[in-house]
Write an enzyme that holds these catalytic residues in place. Structure first.
Site, PDB file in Angstrom:
ATOM      1  N   CYS A  53     -14.888   2.547  -3.344  1.00 47.50           N
ATOM      2  CA  CYS A  53     -14.821   1.822  -4.617  1.00 47.50           C
ATOM      3  C   CYS A  53     -16.084   0.963  -4.719  1.00 47.50           C
ATOM      4  O   CYS A  53     -17.092   1.277  -4.094  1.00 47.50           O
ATOM      5  CB  CYS A  53     -13.528   1.011  -4.732  1.00 47.50           C
ATOM      6  SG  CYS A  53     -13.396  -0.413  -3.625  1.00 47.50           S
TER       7      CYS A  53
ATOM      8  N   ARG B 250      -9.564  -1.552  -4.161  1.00 44.22           N
ATOM      9  CA  ARG B 250      -9.038  -0.194  -4.321  1.00 44.22           C
ATOM     10  C   ARG B 250      -9.215   0.701  -3.105  1.00 44.22           C
ATOM     11  O   ARG B 250      -8.261   1.364  -2.676  1.00 44.22           O
ATOM     12  CB  ARG B 250      -9.687   0.468  -5.544  1.00 44.22           C
ATOM     13  CG  ARG B 250      -9.297  -0.199  -6.844  1.00 44.22           C
ATOM     14  CD  ARG B 250     -10.088   0.325  -8.008  1.00 44.22           C
ATOM     15  NE  ARG B 250     -11.457  -0.196  -7.960  1.00 44.22           N
ATOM     16  CZ  ARG B 250     -12.414   0.126  -8.823  1.00 44.22           C
ATOM     17  NH1 ARG B 250     -12.165   1.000  -9.780  1.00 44.22           N
ATOM     18  NH2 ARG B 250     -13.613  -0.403  -8.732  1.00 44.22           N
TER      19      ARG B 250
ATOM     20  N   ASP C 151     -10.184  -1.221 -11.727  1.00 44.45           N
ATOM     21  CA  ASP C 151     -10.449  -2.281 -10.758  1.00 44.45           C
ATOM     22  C   ASP C 151      -9.539  -3.474 -11.061  1.00 44.45           C
ATOM     23  O   ASP C 151      -9.632  -4.067 -12.132  1.00 44.45           O
ATOM     24  CB  ASP C 151     -11.913  -2.702 -10.852  1.00 44.45           C
ATOM     25  CG  ASP C 151     -12.341  -3.625  -9.733  1.00 44.45           C
ATOM     26  OD1 ASP C 151     -11.469  -4.116  -8.981  1.00 44.45           O
ATOM     27  OD2 ASP C 151     -13.555  -3.860  -9.603  1.00 44.45           O
TER      28      ASP C 151
END
Length: 164
Positions: free
Chosen positions: A9, A15, A128
Site C-alpha cells: 500500500c 492496508r 485508504d
C-alpha cells in the site's frame, strides 16, 4: 520451494499490514504455512521502522488476527525473490509495474480485490482508511477478508502446481 507474496500500500501502516495478517492466518488455517510466506511494504518510506497504525492493530485484534509489524518501503530488487506482489489500489499497481525491472516482474503485480469474485468488473481499490475513523478500518478488513479467500485459492493452485 517457498511461494512468496508481498502486499503493498502507500505507507505500509494500514492496508498492507492488514492484508498480510489476514492472509497469513488463512495460509496457516489451510496448512500451507510451510510453503507460503506473506510480507508487506509501502510504495513510500515515510513510516519506515514504525509499527502499524493503532487503528489497524485494534481492528485486527478485535477480529482475532495477530500482527507483528515494522513498516518498510518496497524495493525493486525484491521482485527477483517474490512470486506475487499484491497492490491494494490502482495507484500502487501502476507504481509497482513501473518499478518492475522486467515484463515478467510487472506481470507478478495484481490488485488484491481482483481475487474477490463479488467485485468482478467493479471498483478494485481498497480505500485508504488513514484519514477516517474506525469504520473505514472495519470496511478495509471486510474487503481484505473477502479477497483473501480467492487469493488463497490462487496461491494454493500455484503451490500445488510446483509440487506436481
Amino acid at each position: 520451494m517457498t511461494y512468496r507474496v508481498c502486499f503493498v500500500c502507500t505507507g505500509n501502516i494500514c492496508r498492507s499490514p492488514m492484508a498480510e495478517a489476514v492472509f497469513r492466518a488463512r495460509v496457516e488455517d489451510a496448512g500451507l504455512g510451510h510453503l507460503v510466506e506473506a510480507d508487506s511494504a509501502g510504495t513510500g518510506g515515510w513510516h519506515e521502522g514504525e509499527g502499524a497504525d493503532p487503528r489497524t492493530e485494534a481492528v485486527l485484534a478485535d477480529h482475532g488476527y495477530g500482527l507483528d509489524h515494522a513498516a518498510r518501503q518496497f524495493q525493486q530488487s525484491w521482485f527477483s525473490r517474490l512470486d506475487l506482489v499484491v497492490a491494494l489500489d490502482a495507484g500502487h499497481l501502476r507504481a509497482l509495474r513501473r518499478l518492475a525491472p522486467t515484463e515478467r516482474d510487472a506481470a507478478k503485480v495484481r490488485l488484491l480485490r481482483s481475487y474477490d469474485p463479488a467485485v468482478a468488473g467493479g471498483d478494485l481499490d481498497v480505500p485508504d482508511p488513514y484519514y477516517g475513523g474506525r469504520d473505514g478500518f472495519e470496511e478495509c478488513l471486510e474487503m481484505v477478508e473477502a479477497a483473501s479467500t480467492g487469493l488463497l485459492a490462487a496461491v494454493r493452485e500455484q503451490v500445488e502446481g510446483r509440487a506436481a
